[in-house]
Design a protein around this motif. Sequence first.
Motif, PDB file in Angstrom:
ATOM      1  N   ARG A 194      -4.098  85.613  72.467  1.00 22.95           N
ATOM      2  CA  ARG A 194      -4.885  86.518  71.605  1.00 22.95           C
ATOM      3  C   ARG A 194      -4.551  86.300  70.141  1.00 22.95           C
ATOM      4  O   ARG A 194      -5.454  86.156  69.302  1.00 22.95           O
ATOM      5  N   VAL A 195      -3.267  86.250  69.800  1.00 22.78           N
ATOM      6  CA  VAL A 195      -2.899  86.107  68.392  1.00 22.78           C
ATOM      7  C   VAL A 195      -3.041  84.663  67.917  1.00 22.78           C
ATOM      8  O   VAL A 195      -3.335  84.414  66.736  1.00 22.78           O
ATOM      9  N   ALA A 196      -2.857  83.701  68.822  1.00 26.03           N
ATOM     10  CA  ALA A 196      -3.017  82.298  68.427  1.00 26.03           C
ATOM     11  C   ALA A 196      -4.466  81.996  68.051  1.00 26.03           C
ATOM     12  O   ALA A 196      -4.736  81.379  67.004  1.00 26.03           O
ATOM     13  N   ILE A 197      -5.393  82.425  68.885  1.00 17.26           N
ATOM     14  CA  ILE A 197      -6.812  82.177  68.601  1.00 17.26           C
ATOM     15  C   ILE A 197      -7.283  83.001  67.407  1.00 17.26           C
ATOM     16  O   ILE A 197      -8.138  82.563  66.624  1.00 17.26           O
ATOM     17  N   TYR A 198      -6.711  84.174  67.218  1.00 17.27           N
ATOM     18  CA  TYR A 198      -7.043  84.979  66.036  1.00 17.27           C
ATOM     19  C   TYR A 198      -6.650  84.248  64.761  1.00 17.27           C
ATOM     20  O   TYR A 198      -7.415  84.220  63.784  1.00 17.27           O
ATOM     21  N   THR A 199      -5.470  83.650  64.750  1.00 20.63           N
ATOM     22  CA  THR A 199      -5.015  82.901  63.578  1.00 20.63           C
ATOM     23  C   THR A 199      -5.985  81.773  63.255  1.00 20.63           C
ATOM     24  O   THR A 199      -6.372  81.564  62.093  1.00 20.63           O
ATOM     25  N   PHE A 200      -6.397  81.053  64.297  1.00 17.77           N
ATOM     26  CA  PHE A 200      -7.392  79.990  64.125  1.00 17.77           C
ATOM     27  C   PHE A 200      -8.700  80.559  63.582  1.00 17.77           C
ATOM     28  O   PHE A 200      -9.291  80.008  62.636  1.00 17.77           O
ATOM     29  N   SER A 201      -9.171  81.655  64.162  1.00 18.25           N
ATOM     30  CA  SER A 201     -10.456  82.243  63.781  1.00 18.25           C
ATOM     31  C   SER A 201     -10.435  82.758  62.353  1.00 18.25           C
ATOM     32  O   SER A 201     -11.409  82.609  61.602  1.00 18.25           O
ATOM     33  N   LEU A 202      -9.327  83.380  61.973  1.00 20.53           N
ATOM     34  CA  LEU A 202      -9.197  83.912  60.616  1.00 20.53           C
ATOM     35  C   LEU A 202      -9.224  82.781  59.591  1.00 20.53           C
ATOM     36  O   LEU A 202      -9.891  82.891  58.547  1.00 20.53           O
ATOM     37  N   ALA A 203      -8.541  81.689  59.890  1.00 18.78           N
ATOM     38  CA  ALA A 203      -8.559  80.536  58.985  1.00 18.78           C
ATOM     39  C   ALA A 203      -9.960  79.940  58.901  1.00 18.78           C
ATOM     40  O   ALA A 203     -10.441  79.599  57.809  1.00 18.78           O
TER      41      ALA A 203
END
Length: 283
Positions: A194-203
């Motif tokens: 959840r947090v790994a893909i969020y980091t990608f999505s936010l970038a």
Amino acid sequence: MANARVEAKPKASFPVRRMDYDFEEMPQYWCDNEPSLTHYFTGLSTLFPEGESYFVRSVRALRTDIQDNRRLDRDIGAFIGQEAMHSKEHHAFHESAQRYGLDPESLERATGMVLKTIESLFPKKWNLLVTVGLEHYTAVLVETMMRSTYQLMRDDTIRNLWLWHSIEETEHKAVAFDMYQHLYGKGLGAYVPRVAIYTFSLAMITVMSTVYHVVLMKRDKQLLNGTTWRRFIKFAGQHYKEFIPQFLAYYRFDFHPNDVDVSEVVAQAKQITGLVADSTGTH
């Protein structure tokens, strides 16, 4: 013989509103009469038609797996209906902006290419997580829109478009998140992706929105307008002080989108727009 009792189908927690805005009278610089602010929000808007369609596909891909939760299934249906309307109305807004030489539809197409590439490379779980993360990103932005930013919008139709969209984003902000937790749980194995893909999505969304902002400024021949850039930088600096802590809240292990109560600003936005619930989606 007694009649069998038929259980009523649960209704969705929020409605799907059928909107049809007319952007024919839209001024060139509808946000505080500023090129930089107008093009910033137009750049964000160009992410929506293809972005919302991607969100719909990501939840539909896994919807059959949550049929045991009828309430969530109905909310997913309403989520799909709301997102479809957002795509339609923001696309109509972009068509009207063509007369100012901005060609925002080309940015829509670029967004579609990026998201379809991601969709083809990512498994269904990760595509859902991109949706979950970007729904939180949007929820953070629209709270400020409803609280204060709408006051900068000089055109009533544009203002109502953004407030309507903001209201509905808050209504369905937890749907994709709840779907993810229903499917994958709340443990460490669900938290890490959840947090790994969020980091990608936010970038990804930060880069895309920044590039689109610059492209629109260049097309409008305002790229070297230092005065309007300084005003945008001041605006962004003020707001990102509020955004960053809210973006970071997503990294909490026990995070949930409904942790933040926005009922007061939603009620205010509904009063300003005269918005009413006219139907509930079952898509």
